[in-house]
Design a protein around this motif. Structure first.
Motif, PDB file in Angstrom:
ATOM      1  N   ILE A 106       0.807  -1.227   0.000  1.00  0.00           N
ATOM      2  CA  ILE A 106       0.000   0.000   0.000  1.00  0.00           C
ATOM      3  C   ILE A 106       0.840   1.277   0.000  1.00  0.00           C
ATOM      4  O   ILE A 106       0.295   2.371  -0.170  1.00  0.00           O
ATOM      5  CB  ILE A 106      -0.970   0.030   1.204  1.00  0.00           C
ATOM      6  N   ARG A 110       0.662   5.965   2.739  1.00  0.00           N
ATOM      7  CA  ARG A 110      -0.679   5.496   3.083  1.00  0.00           C
ATOM      8  C   ARG A 110      -0.656   4.677   4.370  1.00  0.00           C
ATOM      9  O   ARG A 110      -1.581   4.767   5.198  1.00  0.00           O
ATOM     10  CB  ARG A 110      -1.236   4.659   1.929  1.00  0.00           C
ATOM     11  N   PHE A 111       0.391   3.894   4.543  1.00  0.00           N
ATOM     12  CA  PHE A 111       0.504   3.086   5.766  1.00  0.00           C
ATOM     13  C   PHE A 111       0.564   3.986   6.996  1.00  0.00           C
ATOM     14  O   PHE A 111      -0.107   3.727   8.000  1.00  0.00           O
ATOM     15  CB  PHE A 111       1.754   2.208   5.687  1.00  0.00           C
ATOM     16  N   ARG A 113      -0.573   7.022   7.303  1.00  0.00           N
ATOM     17  CA  ARG A 113      -1.877   7.662   7.502  1.00  0.00           C
ATOM     18  C   ARG A 113      -2.855   6.719   8.204  1.00  0.00           C
ATOM     19  O   ARG A 113      -3.563   7.123   9.130  1.00  0.00           O
ATOM     20  CB  ARG A 113      -2.445   8.100   6.152  1.00  0.00           C
ATOM     21  N   ILE A 114      -2.882   5.468   7.758  1.00  0.00           N
ATOM     22  CA  ILE A 114      -3.771   4.489   8.394  1.00  0.00           C
ATOM     23  C   ILE A 114      -3.333   4.241   9.837  1.00  0.00           C
ATOM     24  O   ILE A 114      -4.170   4.154  10.747  1.00  0.00           O
ATOM     25  CB  ILE A 114      -3.766   3.165   7.591  1.00  0.00           C
ATOM     26  N   ALA A 115      -2.016   4.142  10.054  1.00  0.00           N
ATOM     27  CA  ALA A 115      -1.504   3.911  11.399  1.00  0.00           C
ATOM     28  C   ALA A 115      -1.875   5.058  12.333  1.00  0.00           C
ATOM     29  O   ALA A 115      -2.260   4.841  13.491  1.00  0.00           O
ATOM     30  CB  ALA A 115       0.016   3.746  11.350  1.00  0.00           C
ATOM     31  N   THR A 116      -1.780   6.293  11.833  1.00  0.00           N
ATOM     32  CA  THR A 116      -2.149   7.455  12.648  1.00  0.00           C
ATOM     33  C   THR A 116      -3.622   7.414  13.010  1.00  0.00           C
ATOM     34  O   THR A 116      -4.006   7.672  14.159  1.00  0.00           O
ATOM     35  CB  THR A 116      -1.823   8.755  11.893  1.00  0.00           C
ATOM     36  N   ALA A 117      -4.469   7.088  12.022  1.00  0.00           N
ATOM     37  CA  ALA A 117      -5.912   7.016  12.277  1.00  0.00           C
ATOM     38  C   ALA A 117      -6.231   5.950  13.319  1.00  0.00           C
ATOM     39  O   ALA A 117      -7.077   6.157  14.206  1.00  0.00           O
ATOM     40  CB  ALA A 117      -6.654   6.739  10.973  1.00  0.00           C
ATOM     41  N   LEU A 118      -5.573   4.796  13.222  1.00  0.00           N
ATOM     42  CA  LEU A 118      -5.811   3.727  14.197  1.00  0.00           C
ATOM     43  C   LEU A 118      -5.362   4.134  15.604  1.00  0.00           C
ATOM     44  O   LEU A 118      -6.038   3.823  16.594  1.00  0.00           O
ATOM     45  CB  LEU A 118      -5.073   2.454  13.762  1.00  0.00           C
ATOM     46  N   GLY A 145      -1.778   0.825  15.476  1.00  0.00           N
ATOM     47  CA  GLY A 145      -1.318   2.044  14.818  1.00  0.00           C
ATOM     48  C   GLY A 145       0.118   2.393  15.120  1.00  0.00           C
ATOM     49  O   GLY A 145       0.898   2.724  14.222  1.00  0.00           O
TER      50      GLY A 145
END
Length: 207
Positions: A106, A110-111, A113-118, A145
Motif C-alpha cells: 500500500i 498510506r501506511f 496515515r492508516i496507522a495514525t488514524a488507528l 497504529g
C-alpha cells in the motif's frame, strides 16, 4: 532457589552474551569515529522526527499510564489493569511481523496515515468509553497504529541521507526518545488539570 540467585544468573548469562557479541560481531574500527556525538535533524528530517516523537509519546504514555488509567478511571481489578499494556504490546508485535509486506503493498505514506488514524481511534475508545473491556480493546487498537511508526521513520531517515544514514537515523531517534521521556511526564499534569469528564457516567466497578 532465592530470587536474588535468579537475577545473578540471568545477569551473568547476559553479560557473557554481550561480551561474545562485542568480539564476534563488532570487529574493526568504529566507522562513526570523528563525527559529531549528537546530531539535530535537518529540514528534510524534521517530518520524520515529528513522526518518531508522536509514536514514542503514544508508546510511552501507554507504557506508563495504561494500568493507572484502568485502575483509577475504569475501576478495573489489578489483574485487568495489567491487560492494557499487554494488549497494546501483542498487537504492536503482530503488525511489526508483517509491516514490510503491508508497506510494499500500500505504500509507506498510506501506511502511516492508516496507522495514525488507528492510533487516534484507539485513544478515543479509551477516553470516550472508560469501561475496562473497551479500554483494553482501545489500547489494542492503538498498538495496531503505533506498531510501525518509529521503525518506518528510522528507515526513511536512512534513505533521506544515504551519504550518512547513521547520523540521520540518530537524529530522528533523538526526537523519538525525547517524546518517550517527555510524553508520559506531561500526561500526569494534563490529566490532573483537565480531567476526564466521562468518568462518573461510564465507569463500572469491575469487568
Amino acid at each position: 532457589m532465592p530470587v536474588e540467585t535468579h537475577f545473578t544468573l540471568a545477569g551473568t548469562v547476559l553479560l557473557a552474551f554481550a561480551i561474545g557479541a562485542a568480539f564476534r560481531f563488532l570487529p574493526g574500527a568504529d566507522r562513526g569515529q570523528g563525527e559529531a556525538a549528537f546530531a539535530l535533524p535537518g529540514k528534510a528530517l524534521i517530518p520524520l522526527g515529528v513522526i518518531a516523537f508522536c509514536g514514542f509519546v503514544a508508546e510511552g504514555t501507554i507504557n506508563d499510564w495504561s494500568a493507572v488509567y484502568l485502575r483509577e478511571v475504569t475501576s478495573a481489578t489489578a489483574a485487568v489493569a495489567s491487560l492494557g499494556y499487554f494488549a497494546f504490546s501483542i498487537t504492536m508485535i503482530a503488525v511489526r511481523t508483517v509491516a514490510d509486506r503491508l508497506v510494499e503493498r500500500i505504500g509507506v505514506v498510506r501506511f502511516i496515515r492508516i496507522a495514525t488514524a488507528l492510533t487516534v481511534l484507539g485513544f478515543l475508545l479509551v477516553v470516550a468509553v472508560p469501561v475496562p473491556g473497551v479500554a483494553v480493546a482501545g489500547f489494542a487498537v492503538a498498538g495496531l497504529g503505533v506498531s510501525a511508526m518509529v521503525p518506518l521513520a528510522w528507515s526513511a531517515a536512512g534513505r533521506k541521507q544515504p551519504e550518512a544514514p547513521g547520523r540521520a537515523i540518530a537524529a530522528v531517534a533523538a526526537c523519538g526518545y525525547l517524546g518517550f521521556l517527555a510524553g508520559p511526564a506531561l500526561i500526569g499534569p494534563l490529566s490532573g488539570g483537565i480531567g476526564l469528564p466521562g468518568r462518573s457516567r461510564w465507569s463500572v466497578p469491575c469487568w
